[in-house]
Write a protein that holds these residues in place. Structure first.
Motif, short mmCIF file in Angstrom:
data_model
loop_
_atom_site.label_atom_id
_atom_site.label_comp_id
_atom_site.label_asym_id
_atom_site.label_seq_id
_atom_site.Cartn_x
_atom_site.Cartn_y
_atom_site.Cartn_z
N HIS A 71 7.65 7.89 79.41
CA HIS A 71 6.82 7.92 78.18
C HIS A 71 7.59 7.33 77.02
O HIS A 71 8.79 7.09 77.11
CB HIS A 71 6.38 9.36 77.88
CG HIS A 71 7.51 10.33 77.75
ND1 HIS A 71 8.38 10.33 76.68
CD2 HIS A 71 7.94 11.33 78.57
CE1 HIS A 71 9.26 11.29 76.84
NE2 HIS A 71 9.05 11.91 77.99
N CYS A 85 13.94 16.05 72.23
CA CYS A 85 13.52 16.05 73.64
C CYS A 85 13.32 17.48 74.15
O CYS A 85 12.46 17.73 74.98
CB CYS A 85 14.55 15.34 74.51
SG CYS A 85 15.06 13.73 73.89
N CYS A 88 10.03 19.78 74.40
CA CYS A 88 9.16 19.83 75.57
C CYS A 88 9.92 20.10 76.87
O CYS A 88 9.35 20.63 77.80
CB CYS A 88 8.42 18.50 75.74
SG CYS A 88 7.36 18.10 74.37
N HIS A 89 11.18 19.72 76.93
CA HIS A 89 11.90 19.81 78.20
C HIS A 89 12.76 21.06 78.36
O HIS A 89 13.46 21.21 79.35
CB HIS A 89 12.75 18.55 78.41
CG HIS A 89 11.93 17.34 78.73
ND1 HIS A 89 11.38 17.12 79.96
CD2 HIS A 89 11.52 16.30 77.95
CE1 HIS A 89 10.68 15.99 79.94
NE2 HIS A 89 10.75 15.48 78.73
C1 HEC Z 1 5.85 15.96 73.52
C2 HEC Z 1 6.58 16.41 74.69
C3 HEC Z 1 7.75 15.58 75.17
C4 HEC Z 1 8.84 15.18 74.45
C5 HEC Z 1 9.18 15.47 72.98
C6 HEC Z 1 9.70 14.46 75.38
N1 HEC Z 1 9.12 14.44 76.64
FE1 HEC Z 1 9.93 13.70 78.34
N2 HEC Z 1 8.27 14.21 79.39
C7 HEC Z 1 7.18 14.90 78.86
C8 HEC Z 1 6.19 15.08 79.91
C9 HEC Z 1 4.85 15.79 79.74
C10 HEC Z 1 6.73 14.49 81.09
C11 HEC Z 1 6.10 14.40 82.44
C12 HEC Z 1 5.27 13.14 82.50
C13 HEC Z 1 4.60 12.96 83.83
O1 HEC Z 1 5.23 13.27 84.85
O2 HEC Z 1 3.48 12.46 83.84
C14 HEC Z 1 8.05 13.95 80.71
C15 HEC Z 1 8.88 13.32 81.59
C16 HEC Z 1 10.21 12.97 81.30
C17 HEC Z 1 11.19 12.50 82.25
C18 HEC Z 1 10.97 12.28 83.76
C19 HEC Z 1 11.33 13.49 84.55
C20 HEC Z 1 11.22 13.22 86.05
O3 HEC Z 1 11.68 14.10 86.81
O4 HEC Z 1 10.70 12.18 86.47
C21 HEC Z 1 12.35 12.29 81.58
C22 HEC Z 1 13.67 11.79 82.14
C23 HEC Z 1 12.10 12.61 80.19
N3 HEC Z 1 10.78 13.01 80.04
C24 HEC Z 1 13.03 12.49 79.19
C25 HEC Z 1 12.78 12.71 77.85
C26 HEC Z 1 13.72 12.42 76.79
C27 HEC Z 1 15.10 11.85 76.98
C28 HEC Z 1 13.11 12.78 75.61
C29 HEC Z 1 13.65 12.62 74.21
C30 HEC Z 1 14.07 11.30 73.80
C31 HEC Z 1 11.80 13.32 75.94
N4 HEC Z 1 11.62 13.23 77.30
C32 HEC Z 1 10.91 13.87 75.04
C33 HEC Z 1 7.05 15.35 77.58
C34 HEC Z 1 7.93 15.12 76.54
#
Ligand code: HEC
Ligand code: HEC
Length: 146
Positions: A71, A85, A88-89
């Protein structure tokens, strides 16, 4: 061929000038990642790459690969006070946000002890996780996942 020495001289200067022109045009036609703009001018604005949103995540190439970010991340900041990050994580938020919880390894300190907070080794997420644009690779890559 030329009786007149002066004509000979003028001709050789002319030929030299032409050669120099050809060489300089060759030099300018070389394109680097910066494009073909002259060194003393501004580079062309790079074209914008759209970040890919991949629902369900991007498949890993090997077991311990840091998964790629499926994303956009341009709105999330990582600073000393706040890690965007983790909104949400984190353990607390992942269920509500339907996000993946950060890996267990992200809570393990350098000496192997398990922490109750994110390890500083894993604080700067984008050091290891990157989003993708879906562009074709610049050079051929024949790597096969294991
Ligand atoms: C608003 C919520 C949100 C934020 C803030 C966010 N993420 Fe995510 N992220 C998600 C969601 C929901 C998914 C799952 C998407 C899917 O699988 O369709 C995801 C998936 C991921 C994945 C993949 C995990 C996998 O096992 O494949 C990674 C790596 C990741 N995010 C890293 C980050 C990082 C680094 C940041 C900050 C720069 C961040 N995310 C910020 C919601 C967020
Ligand atoms: C030093 C490299 C590194 C940093 C920094 C890092 N990760 Fe990871 N991450 C990994 C690796 C390697 C994996 C896959 C193996 C694992 O789970 O440890 C992973 C796995 C993940 C997963 C998938 C977990 C699962 O169970 O499928 C998510 C989500 C994730 N990281 C998010 C983050 C977020 C958010 C941050 C920042 C707070 C971060 N990572 C910082 C290397 C890193």
């Amino acid at each position: 061929m030329f009786k007149n020495v002066k004509t000979k001289k003028v001709l050789s200067i002319f030929l030299l000038a032409i050669t120099a022109m050809i060489f300089s045009s060759v030099a300018f036609s070389v394109e680097s990642l910066r494009g073909d703009s002259a060194l003393d001018s501004d580079a062309n604005k790079p074209k914008k790459h759209k970040v890919a949103t991949v629902s369900g995540g991007i498949e890993r190439n090997y077991k311990l690969q840091p998964p790629m970010i499926p994303h956009k991340i341009d709105k999330y900041r990582i600073s000393i006070k706040n890690n965007g990050c983790m909104k949400c994580h984190s353990e607390k938020a992942y269920k509500k946000e339907k996000a993946t919880r950060v890996g267990e390894s992200h809570y393990i300190a350098r000496d192997g002890t398990k922490l109750d907070h994110l390890s500083s080794r894993r604080y700067f997420c984008t050091q290891c996780h990157v989003s993708q644009t879906g562009d074709s690779p610049l050079v051929e890559n024949t790597y096969e996942g294991i």
